[in-house]
Design an enzyme around this catalytic site. Structure first.
Site, PDB file in Angstrom:
ATOM      1  N   HIS A  86       0.813  -1.212   0.000  1.00 33.61           N
ATOM      2  CA  HIS A  86       0.000   0.000   0.000  1.00 33.61           C
ATOM      3  C   HIS A  86       0.847   1.263   0.000  1.00 33.61           C
ATOM      4  CE1 HIS A  86      -4.000  -1.971   1.276  1.00 33.61           C
ATOM      5  NE2 HIS A  86      -3.850  -1.907  -0.019  1.00 33.61           N
ATOM      6  N   ASP A 132      15.817 -14.067 -28.088  1.00 36.74           N
ATOM      7  CA  ASP A 132      16.486 -15.300 -28.499  1.00 36.74           C
ATOM      8  C   ASP A 132      16.704 -15.340 -30.006  1.00 36.74           C
ATOM      9  OD1 ASP A 132      17.157 -16.877 -26.246  1.00 36.74           O
ATOM     10  OD2 ASP A 132      15.030 -17.177 -25.855  1.00 36.74           O
ATOM     11  N   GLU A 164      11.145 -17.847 -32.032  1.00 35.46           N
ATOM     12  CA  GLU A 164      12.416 -17.361 -31.496  1.00 35.46           C
ATOM     13  C   GLU A 164      13.596 -18.222 -31.918  1.00 35.46           C
ATOM     14  OE1 GLU A 164      12.342 -17.334 -27.185  1.00 35.46           O
ATOM     15  OE2 GLU A 164      11.156 -19.161 -27.100  1.00 35.46           O
ATOM     16  N   CYS A 195       7.171 -10.191 -28.401  1.00 37.31           N
ATOM     17  CA  CYS A 195       7.313 -10.010 -26.957  1.00 37.31           C
ATOM     18  C   CYS A 195       8.762  -9.863 -26.525  1.00 37.31           C
ATOM     19  CB  CYS A 195       6.624 -11.137 -26.200  1.00 37.31           C
ATOM     20  SG  CYS A 195       7.234 -12.764 -26.652  1.00 37.31           S
TER      21      CYS A 195
END
Ligand code: PEP
Ligand code: MG
Length: 569
Positions: free
Chosen positions: A188, A454, A430, A501
């Site tokens: 928090h 990669d 990849e 990604c």
């Protein structure tokens, strides 16, 4: 230099004010209790004052437009109002404790209980309970501790535990940065630090011992670095970074809550890469439109045995529900290479990057893999989970996994367990083999996501960790860009979506080229979502296609990089 978890973005340089929180610094010696009635009435008086003060502070936050943050303080009030809290404290008083000891015993018990759950979010609540404990003790003893609201301008607050009440007490402008020994992104106090826009780095081991009162401190709330006594060059660098951060933030904030569209109106998606369910809040704060890569290997690391089906189910479900109906792409276990998991006994290999890793390992260790597939199917009740396979090199791997999924579906049906039907199955592209045969793989994969981290290494036969061949490891290499183009073309021909990604998806110089290739989805770090959305918005389809045409005529990595940087917007 010290290192911790960056929880609130920005850069600051200031003077250390070291403050020990009550829980860390207080000697827990208690005086003899007076009569039970007297202790009970002291407690009740402190209790009422705590509620009144917290409600007032919450009103203050609300009036600054910080409604969600005010909710944190109100949740403290709710916790305190839980009948088991007051009755537990009063029972301890009846058993002879003074009010202070009764508060410590009761709330200490709750905090320890939350901490023992092992669940990240519940564990963070332990910090809230300790905060309430400290506040009640302050009210009982009349020792309100250091007045954080009157720290001099330009202070960097260095503490063992940053509590929500400390954060609320800070006057904007006076505290320019925060360093604490404990805490994480979802605590928090971290949420409040973000709301107040104060750069903060938490979980910096030994901070209150290693930083002395009055020392200069530079806090990097982006990288998590804390520099004690920075020299002039480091201070200058910190100021420049702070200025660049402010400028960038002003530019990108306009894109919060908006759709991602190019300048010529094509819709794209900017989603986030995450490593565990706890990263959901960062992805939400970053304004991600979904999850493009959930690296599940982190669930398997730093422990003695693999997570069971129920544990995985809870984790995947949490992420899926947080983003439903938006897509959540969960990558199956990607171990091996540089990601070692001791108990999986992967054996020693001469060349682990080319060896028995990722999908290859999972297909040979079906018990382990089936557990993950079952958890993914069961978590998919909202229908937004997509399974993604790492390190695919040939079609048979996709077929084998489909078969395992079909078998798992039958098992779950037979067991009468709830699960989501027709889960989508895609692959990371990849490896050069996958990129070169993208047309073949696209026939059986539901989507592609290009893993440039990669792919670049494998295409260039250059390990990114090896400085001697670092000049080869670049996504701007013509070989790598031609492969990415090939993958995008194959995906579109087959009518399946293609995303990216790897880190390259957030590279502002490369984005026009990726748009020209027709990339549909950009999966980036949570903090890069808005900047990526903004860059995408600056390029029209025509400009992006022109960029690709030009780039494809360039023959070297240097020319390509120089050209893309020269047209960068
Ligand atoms: C990649 O290789 O680009 C990728 C995203 O996967 P990781 O970085 O986890 O290997
Ligand atoms: Mg990879």
């Amino acid at each position: 230099m010290l290192k911790g978890i960056a929880v609130s973005e920005g850069m600051a340089c200031g003077t250390a004010v070291v403050i020990k929180s009550e829980s860390g610094g207080r000697e827990k010696t208690y005086r003899q209790a007076e009569s039970s009635e007297k202790e009970r009435s002291r407690f009740r008086e402190a209790y009422d004052r705590f509620i009144k003060d917290a409600e007032k502070a919450a009103e203050g936050l609300k009036s600054k437009g910080l409604k969600q943050e005010a909710g944190i303080l109100l949740s403290h009030v709710e916790m305190v109002k839980d009948p088991s809290v007051a009755s537990g404290i009063e029972e301890n008083i009846s058993n002879g404790c003074c009010a202070e000891e009764a508060v410590d015993k009761t709330l200490g018990f709750f905090a320890d209980m939350f901490e023992a759950t092992g669940d990240e979010l519940t564990m963070q609540r332990a910090s809230d309970v300790r905060d309430i404990n400290n506040e009640l003790i302050k009210k009982l003893t009349g020792n309100e501790g250091p007045d954080i609201s009157s720290l001099p301008e330009g202070s960097v607050l260095v503490t063992d535990e940053l509590t929500p009440s400390m954060t609320v007490d800070m006057k904007t402008g006076s505290v320019v940065g925060i360093v604490a020994e404990t805490g994480g992104y979802t605590s928090h106090s971290a949420i409040l630090a973000r709301a107040l826009g104060v750069p903060a780095v938490l979980s910096v081991a030994g901070a209150t011992k290693l930083i002395a009162e009055g020392q200069d401190v530079a806090v990097d709330g982006i990288s998590g670095d804390v520099i004690v006594s920075p020299d002039n060059d480091e201070k200058k660098c910190c100021e420049e970074k702070a200025e660049a951060f402010r400028r960038q933030k002003a530019l990108t904030e306009e894109f919060r809550g908006k759709m991602t569209v190019t300048a010529s109106g094509e819709k794209k998606e900017v989603v986030a890469n995450i490593g565990n369910a706890g990263d959901v809040s960062a992805a939400k704060d970053g304004d991600a439109e979904g999850i493009g890569l959930f690296r599940t290997e982190f669930l398997y690391m730093d422990r003695d045995s693999a997570p069971d089906e129920e544990e995985q189910l809870a984790s995947y479900r949490k992420v899926a529900e947080a983003f439903a109906p938006a897509p959540v792409i969960i990558r199956t276990l990607d171990v091996g290479g540089d990601k070692d998991v001791q108990y999986l006994d992967m054996g020693k290999e001469d060349n682990p990057f080319m060896g028995f890793r990722a999908i290859r390992y999972c297909l040979e260790n079906q018990q382990l893999f089936r557990t993950q597939l079952r958890a993914l199917l069961r978590a998919n009740t909202a229908g937004n989970i997509r399974i993604m396979l790492p390190m695919v090199t040939e079609l048979q791997e996709i077929r084998d996994v489909r078969k395992l999924i079909d078998e798992s579906v039958e098992e779950l049906k037979a067991e009468g367990k709830e699960f989501g039907q027709n889960i989508s199955l895609g692959i990371m592209v990849e490896t050069p083999a996958a990129a070169a045969t993208a047309d073949i793989l696209a026939e059986e994969a539901d989507f592609f996501s290009i893993g440039t981290n990669d792919l670049t290494g494998y295409m260039m036969s250059a390990d990114r960790g090896n400085g001697k061949v670092a000049y080869l490891y670049s996504v701007y290499q013509p070989a790598v860009l031609r492969m990415i183009r090939n993958v995008c073309e194959a995906a579109h021909k087959a009518g399946i979506p293609v995303g990216m990604c790897g880190e390259a998806a957030a590279d502002p110089a490369l984005i026009p080229c990726l748009l020209g290739f027709g990339l549909d989805e950009f999966s980036v770090g949570s903090r890069q979502v808005l900047a990526t959305r903004r860059t995408i918005s600056l390029w029209s389809r025509q400009e992006a296609e022109d960029t690709v045409r030009k780039v494809m005529t360039l023959h070297t990595v240097e020319e390509t990089e120089a050209y893309l940087n020269s047209i960068k917007k």
